[in-house]
Design a protein around this motif. Structure first.
Motif, PDB file in Angstrom:
ATOM      1  N   ALA A 360       0.831  -1.208   0.000  1.00 39.46           N
ATOM      2  CA  ALA A 360       0.000   0.000   0.000  1.00 39.46           C
ATOM      3  C   ALA A 360       0.862   1.254   0.000  1.00 39.46           C
ATOM      4  O   ALA A 360       0.484   2.280  -0.569  1.00 39.46           O
ATOM      5  N   ASP A 361       2.028   1.180   0.610  1.00 45.51           N
ATOM      6  CA  ASP A 361       2.981   2.288   0.634  1.00 45.51           C
ATOM      7  C   ASP A 361       4.340   1.728   1.005  1.00 45.51           C
ATOM      8  O   ASP A 361       4.477   0.566   1.390  1.00 45.51           O
ATOM      9  N   ALA A 362       5.368   2.540   0.893  1.00 46.31           N
ATOM     10  CA  ALA A 362       6.739   2.071   1.097  1.00 46.31           C
ATOM     11  C   ALA A 362       7.009   1.632   2.529  1.00 46.31           C
ATOM     12  O   ALA A 362       7.957   0.880   2.793  1.00 46.31           O
ATOM     13  N   GLN A 363       6.188   2.084   3.501  1.00 45.72           N
ATOM     14  CA  GLN A 363       6.418   1.747   4.903  1.00 45.72           C
ATOM     15  C   GLN A 363       5.711   0.456   5.333  1.00 45.72           C
ATOM     16  O   GLN A 363       5.912  -0.003   6.462  1.00 45.72           O
ATOM     17  N   ALA A 364       4.927  -0.137   4.448  1.00 51.10           N
ATOM     18  CA  ALA A 364       4.165  -1.322   4.839  1.00 51.10           C
ATOM     19  C   ALA A 364       5.046  -2.461   5.351  1.00 51.10           C
ATOM     20  O   ALA A 364       4.724  -3.081   6.382  1.00 51.10           O
ATOM     21  N   PRO A 365       6.174  -2.808   4.699  1.00 47.66           N
ATOM     22  CA  PRO A 365       7.010  -3.883   5.242  1.00 47.66           C
ATOM     23  C   PRO A 365       7.536  -3.583   6.637  1.00 47.66           C
ATOM     24  O   PRO A 365       7.649  -4.485   7.481  1.00 47.66           O
ATOM     25  N   ARG A 366       7.855  -2.318   6.911  1.00 51.32           N
ATOM     26  CA  ARG A 366       8.349  -1.958   8.242  1.00 51.32           C
ATOM     27  C   ARG A 366       7.237  -2.060   9.282  1.00 51.32           C
ATOM     28  O   ARG A 366       7.468  -2.494  10.414  1.00 51.32           O
ATOM     29  N   ARG A 367       6.024  -1.653   8.890  1.00 57.51           N
ATOM     30  CA  ARG A 367       4.899  -1.815   9.814  1.00 57.51           C
ATOM     31  C   ARG A 367       4.689  -3.284  10.144  1.00 57.51           C
ATOM     32  O   ARG A 367       4.424  -3.643  11.298  1.00 57.51           O
ATOM     33  N   LEU A 368       4.788  -4.119   9.133  1.00 59.06           N
ATOM     34  CA  LEU A 368       4.612  -5.554   9.348  1.00 59.06           C
ATOM     35  C   LEU A 368       5.635  -6.083  10.343  1.00 59.06           C
ATOM     36  O   LEU A 368       5.280  -6.791  11.305  1.00 59.06           O
ATOM     37  N   ALA A 369       6.905  -5.725  10.133  1.00 59.99           N
ATOM     38  CA  ALA A 369       7.971  -6.257  10.988  1.00 59.99           C
ATOM     39  C   ALA A 369       7.851  -5.786  12.427  1.00 59.99           C
ATOM     40  O   ALA A 369       8.385  -6.449  13.348  1.00 59.99           O
ATOM     41  N   GLU A 370       7.151  -4.677  12.655  1.00 62.08           N
ATOM     42  CA  GLU A 370       7.044  -4.134  14.012  1.00 62.08           C
ATOM     43  C   GLU A 370       5.820  -4.622  14.769  1.00 62.08           C
ATOM     44  O   GLU A 370       5.690  -4.342  15.969  1.00 62.08           O
ATOM     45  N   THR A 371       4.923  -5.354  14.127  1.00 66.05           N
ATOM     46  CA  THR A 371       3.725  -5.801  14.835  1.00 66.05           C
ATOM     47  C   THR A 371       4.071  -6.921  15.815  1.00 66.05           C
ATOM     48  O   THR A 371       4.912  -7.780  15.529  1.00 66.05           O
ATOM     49  N   PRO A 372       3.445  -6.948  16.966  1.00 65.00           N
ATOM     50  CA  PRO A 372       3.710  -8.012  17.945  1.00 65.00           C
ATOM     51  C   PRO A 372       3.393  -9.404  17.371  1.00 65.00           C
ATOM     52  O   PRO A 372       4.107 -10.374  17.679  1.00 65.00           O
ATOM     53  N   GLN A 373       2.352  -9.508  16.558  1.00 67.50           N
ATOM     54  CA  GLN A 373       1.994 -10.812  16.001  1.00 67.50           C
ATOM     55  C   GLN A 373       3.098 -11.341  15.087  1.00 67.50           C
ATOM     56  O   GLN A 373       3.399 -12.537  15.101  1.00 67.50           O
ATOM     57  N   TRP A 374       3.687 -10.457  14.275  1.00 66.68           N
ATOM     58  CA  TRP A 374       4.772 -10.883  13.383  1.00 66.68           C
ATOM     59  C   TRP A 374       5.990 -11.306  14.200  1.00 66.68           C
ATOM     60  O   TRP A 374       6.611 -12.342  13.919  1.00 66.68           O
ATOM     61  N   ARG A 375       6.314 -10.520  15.198  1.00 59.10           N
ATOM     62  CA  ARG A 375       7.475 -10.861  16.023  1.00 59.10           C
ATOM     63  C   ARG A 375       7.276 -12.202  16.720  1.00 59.10           C
ATOM     64  O   ARG A 375       8.207 -13.018  16.814  1.00 59.10           O
ATOM     65  N   ALA A 376       6.058 -12.460  17.176  1.00 60.09           N
ATOM     66  CA  ALA A 376       5.790 -13.742  17.836  1.00 60.09           C
ATOM     67  C   ALA A 376       5.876 -14.896  16.851  1.00 60.09           C
ATOM     68  O   ALA A 376       6.421 -15.967  17.174  1.00 60.09           O
ATOM     69  N   ALA A 377       5.368 -14.700  15.624  1.00 58.72           N
ATOM     70  CA  ALA A 377       5.439 -15.756  14.613  1.00 58.72           C
ATOM     71  C   ALA A 377       6.884 -16.050  14.243  1.00 58.72           C
ATOM     72  O   ALA A 377       7.273 -17.215  14.065  1.00 58.72           O
ATOM     73  N   VAL A 378       7.695 -15.006  14.155  1.00 60.50           N
ATOM     74  CA  VAL A 378       9.114 -15.200  13.837  1.00 60.50           C
ATOM     75  C   VAL A 378       9.810 -15.942  14.973  1.00 60.50           C
ATOM     76  O   VAL A 378      10.595 -16.878  14.734  1.00 60.50           O
ATOM     77  N   ALA A 379       9.553 -15.553  16.205  1.00 57.80           N
ATOM     78  CA  ALA A 379      10.203 -16.204  17.350  1.00 57.80           C
ATOM     79  C   ALA A 379       9.865 -17.688  17.398  1.00 57.80           C
ATOM     80  O   ALA A 379      10.750 -18.531  17.643  1.00 57.80           O
ATOM     81  N   ASP A 380       8.608 -18.027  17.151  1.00 59.20           N
ATOM     82  CA  ASP A 380       8.230 -19.444  17.135  1.00 59.20           C
ATOM     83  C   ASP A 380       8.908 -20.184  15.992  1.00 59.20           C
ATOM     84  O   ASP A 380       9.383 -21.317  16.159  1.00 59.20           O
ATOM     85  N   ALA A 381       8.963 -19.556  14.815  1.00 61.65           N
ATOM     86  CA  ALA A 381       9.542 -20.223  13.650  1.00 61.65           C
ATOM     87  C   ALA A 381      11.045 -20.412  13.787  1.00 61.65           C
ATOM     88  O   ALA A 381      11.610 -21.369  13.247  1.00 61.65           O
ATOM     89  N   LEU A 382      11.711 -19.513  14.517  1.00 61.87           N
ATOM     90  CA  LEU A 382      13.153 -19.665  14.720  1.00 61.87           C
ATOM     91  C   LEU A 382      13.481 -20.923  15.520  1.00 61.87           C
ATOM     92  O   LEU A 382      14.613 -21.421  15.482  1.00 61.87           O
ATOM     93  N   ARG A 383      12.498 -21.449  16.227  1.00 64.92           N
ATOM     94  CA  ARG A 383      12.690 -22.707  16.954  1.00 64.92           C
ATOM     95  C   ARG A 383      12.215 -23.909  16.140  1.00 64.92           C
ATOM     96  O   ARG A 383      12.259 -25.037  16.624  1.00 64.92           O
TER      97      ARG A 383
END
Length: 405
Positions: A360-383
């Protein structure tokens, strides 16, 4: 049961655009190739036992006023189970002696005794890279009874659809990230957009998208597709062994530090490939960059994505994209088929899942990376098989990129 080859040339029926690469001087040790374009129309005759094609080129023979025309007659000999092929051109209107042969494993080889400027030669016609929308013909001459051969003419055939556009079959794609010398990205983009898109597509590739990376000023990323691995090898040989790349490679390579960061990918699911472009590619000379930001996400894995991460991505990651302003366009996984063109290295033994989104705009990927849900999904996947946090490439399409946000 013996193969009945009477339908082996059915693929050729219809209308084609043709890129010709032809040696100016044959049997003279020349490496001076001329390039010209043509159209070709092929129709069946004798109830399918043969066909006739008409070839209309933009080329003028020896500086003449009329463009060159050719025609080919092909007939299948039922008794011998072989094709005979005759050719004639508008330069003399004489039907040449035939070449004869057939197809095996998707490649057609036809040989016969001809003359070139009054000199007897053995001629060979080869058909290969045959698909629904592509084909490749080349001609070879021998003056030593077939001990050695000179390839002197290539014809790369591409169909156009009813709307006049080239249809594409992208069963395998390359994601290519180049590191360029400081300040030279626009130089490469200008050369690429002007000289290197249509010649690649003419030999069977699909140039899907070209991008400036927003977060690294000396990174150029682009994506191209192929109907399959055999077609990829033939198309790469055709382009990188042909006159266009020879003419421009020094200028292109002069802008680069590294061009080996390449991932060979295939669609993760039957319906997960990138959609067809909604608009015709901008013409050569277009100066305004395409609108819409694209994000490419790269998930580096410990094991092939099909071993479990693909399902995790679909369950835990994909639903988070749209709320952050990203529209999922395609999902791909590493293709571990051996690289059939080692002259261009690819990353091997490095499984990954790669997804493409419009933003939608150039900042969308950064917004995604900063959401708590994304961070939690990444933390689980790293294991559970993810090697590091997904890499989010923010990309601005160039003026002639088909893929846009």
């Amino acid at each position: 049961m013996n193969h009945d080859g009477r339908h082996d040339f059915d693929f050729l029926h219809g209308h084609w655009q043709v890129r010709n690469e032809r040696l100016r001087e044959r049997l003279a040790g020349s490496d001076d190739w001329e390039i010209f374009h043509a159209t070709q129309t092929c129709e069946p005759v004798l109830g399918g036992l043969g066909n006739v094609d008409a070839f209309l080129s933009e080329w003028r023979r020896d500086g003449g006023e009329d463009t060159f025309q050719g025609m080919t007659l092909r007939l299948f000999d039922l008794q011998r189970g072989r094709w005979n092929i005759w050719w004639a051109g508008s330069h003399d209107g004489v039907l040449e002696p035939p070449v004869s042969g057939g197809f095996a494993d998707g490649v057609g080889v036809f040989e016969g005794e001809l003359e070139h400027h009054g000199r007897p030669v053995r001629a060979r016609f080869v058909w290969s890279a045959i698909g629904a929308n592509t084909a490749h013909w080349h001609q070879q001459f021998s003056i030593d009874g077939g001990a050695s051969w000179e390839t002197n003419w290539h014809m790369w055939l591409r169909r156009r659809d009813a709307g006049g556009r080239l249809p594409h079959e992208d069963a395998v794609i390359e994601l290519r990230r180049y590191t360029l010398k400081p300040g030279r990205r626009d130089e490469l983009i200008e050369l690429f957009e002007r000289e290197l898109i249509e010649p690649q597509e003419a030999v069977g590739m699909h140039v899907i998208g070209q991008f400036r990376e927003l977060d690294e000023s000396d990174r150029y990323t682009w994506v191209r597709g192929f109907p399959g691995h055999a077609a990829r090898v033939e198309a790469l040989h055709g382009f990188y062994g042909g006159p266009t790349w020879k003419r421009h490679r020094d200028a292109a390579n002069a802008t680069m530090i590294d061009s080996d960061d390449v991932r060979l990918l295939k669609p993760a699911r039957p319906r997960s490939a990138l959609p067809a472009a909604q608009r015709e590619r901008a013409p050569v000379g277009a100066s305004a960059d395409a609108d819409g930001i694209v994000c490419i996400g790269v998930c580096e894995l410990d094991a092939p994505a099909q071993a479990g991460f693909l399902e995790r991505f679909e369950r835990d990651f994909a639903p988070l994209l749209e709320p952050a302003g990203l529209s999922l366009l395609g999902v791909y996984v590493s293709d571990d088929t051996a690289n059939g063109f080692p002259r261009l290295p690819v990353r091997e033994g490095e499984p990954a899942l790669v997804w493409f989104c419009g933003c939608a705009d150039a900042q969308a990927p950064r917004r995604l990376a900063e959401t708590p849900q994304w961070r939690a999904a990444v933390a689980d996947a790293l294991r559970a098989g993810l090697r590091r946090a997904p890499q989010l490439l923010r990309l601005a399409p160039t003026a002639r990129s088909e893929l846009r946000g």
